[in-house]
Write a protein that holds these residues in place. Sequence first.
Motif, short mmCIF file in Angstrom:
data_model
loop_
_atom_site.label_atom_id
_atom_site.label_comp_id
_atom_site.label_asym_id
_atom_site.label_seq_id
_atom_site.Cartn_x
_atom_site.Cartn_y
_atom_site.Cartn_z
N GLN A 90 1.01 -1.24 -0.05
CA GLN A 90 0.24 -0.02 0.03
C GLN A 90 1.03 1.07 0.06
OE1 GLN A 90 -3.61 0.22 -0.12
NE2 GLN A 90 -3.18 -2.07 -0.45
N THR A 123 -0.51 12.06 -1.41
CA THR A 123 -1.41 13.34 -1.45
C THR A 123 -1.60 13.74 -2.85
OG1 THR A 123 -0.79 13.57 0.79
CG2 THR A 123 -1.98 15.61 -0.40
N LYS A 124 -2.71 14.18 -3.37
CA LYS A 124 -3.07 14.95 -4.66
C LYS A 124 -2.89 16.53 -4.23
CE LYS A 124 -4.05 15.47 -8.89
NZ LYS A 124 -5.32 15.30 -9.53
N PHE A 131 -6.43 15.91 -1.88
CA PHE A 131 -7.24 15.02 -1.38
C PHE A 131 -5.77 14.01 -0.72
CE2 PHE A 131 -7.53 13.64 -5.54
CZ PHE A 131 -7.14 12.37 -5.49
N HIS A 132 -6.16 13.15 0.13
CA HIS A 132 -5.10 11.96 0.29
C HIS A 132 -5.58 10.59 -0.13
CE1 HIS A 132 -3.36 15.08 3.06
NE2 HIS A 132 -4.31 15.24 3.57
N GLY A 133 -4.86 9.78 -0.37
CA GLY A 133 -5.23 8.49 -0.95
C GLY A 133 -4.11 7.27 -0.92
N GLN A 134 -4.70 6.21 -1.52
CA GLN A 134 -3.57 5.17 -1.32
C GLN A 134 -3.93 4.26 -2.64
OE1 GLN A 134 -4.15 3.45 2.67
NE2 GLN A 134 -5.35 1.73 1.76
N PHE A 135 -2.86 3.53 -3.02
CA PHE A 135 -3.09 2.54 -4.08
C PHE A 135 -2.14 1.45 -3.59
CE2 PHE A 135 0.03 5.54 -5.48
CZ PHE A 135 1.20 5.04 -5.80
N ILE A 168 -4.09 7.89 -11.29
CA ILE A 168 -4.73 9.02 -10.58
C ILE A 168 -4.67 10.18 -11.26
CG2 ILE A 168 -3.99 10.30 -8.38
CD1 ILE A 168 -2.39 8.00 -7.44
N HIS A 218 0.76 5.32 0.13
CA HIS A 218 -0.02 6.56 0.80
C HIS A 218 0.49 7.79 -0.27
CE1 HIS A 218 -2.00 4.40 3.96
NE2 HIS A 218 -0.84 3.88 4.05
#
Length: 288
Positions: free
Chosen positions: A4, A8-9, A276-280, A44, A6
């Motif tokens: 995973q 930030t866009k 936004f924050h996310g994960q892939f 993304i 993490h």
Amino acid sequence: MTTQIHFTKMHGLGNDFVVLDTITQNFKPEPQLIRRIADRNFGIGCDQVLIVEPPADPHLDFNYRIFNADGKEAAQCGNGARCFGRYVYERGLTGKKTLEIGTVSGKMTIDISDLSCIQVDMGPPIFSPKLIPLNIKAVSKLPKQGCYKIQLLGNHRDVVILSMGNPHCVISVPATTEAAVHEVGKALQKHPAFPKGVNVSFVQVLARNHIKCRVYERGVGETLACGTGACASVVAGILHNELNPEVKVDMSGGGLTVKWVPEGPVLLSGPAVAVFHGQFSIHIQDAF
């Protein structure tokens, strides 16, 4: 096995980035993976991917790497630097308000004392053809510093060529709305004068302290804003005695402020926004 990651866009005036660090997680920026992250349809989506690394020099705070959407590493990005500074501060990676960071093109300083308007010391402009790099056999030198005549699409154009950590070609136009940004920008990527490609700025002077600018970035295409492009454009205008030492630069995504006194560093100020924050998830084969 999957991992995973993490991220930030973020964006600086619409020049958008995926920012992630290799301090708290393991990530290897392979070109194929960078392209997939940057893909606006299947990933993304961004202009550049920014990587926060531990410093190679113990006197610096971080190392800053930039990858264009085509997967190739870039040497500098001013809008990205402002986002980088905000990211490391808000993610708790530093408590400092003045950061010294290392890049492919050298050291830079980021002042994040005012998060609404972050200032980056971009260093002095570079005019050495070898360092830009510029093939001087493919252009004609003009008397003023950084000024050349170049053959382009069947015409000869007067341009200013310099580096702000990455190569820039600045073209004066009557109106940015009518500039052939895509046609000219794309053509210059293959021009023999620029062995490593070039960022192309199209500049309209509105007043001695105000310009409009559109930029075609190598490896990306036209972006809503380009910090180094804004810097190069102001330097070019000052060299031509068309601009004052402090200039507002209007770009498609909003406004920046650039300050430069010849022989000194170029200072770039503007916003940096976390979207936004996310994960892939990535497999070891680099799919996510």
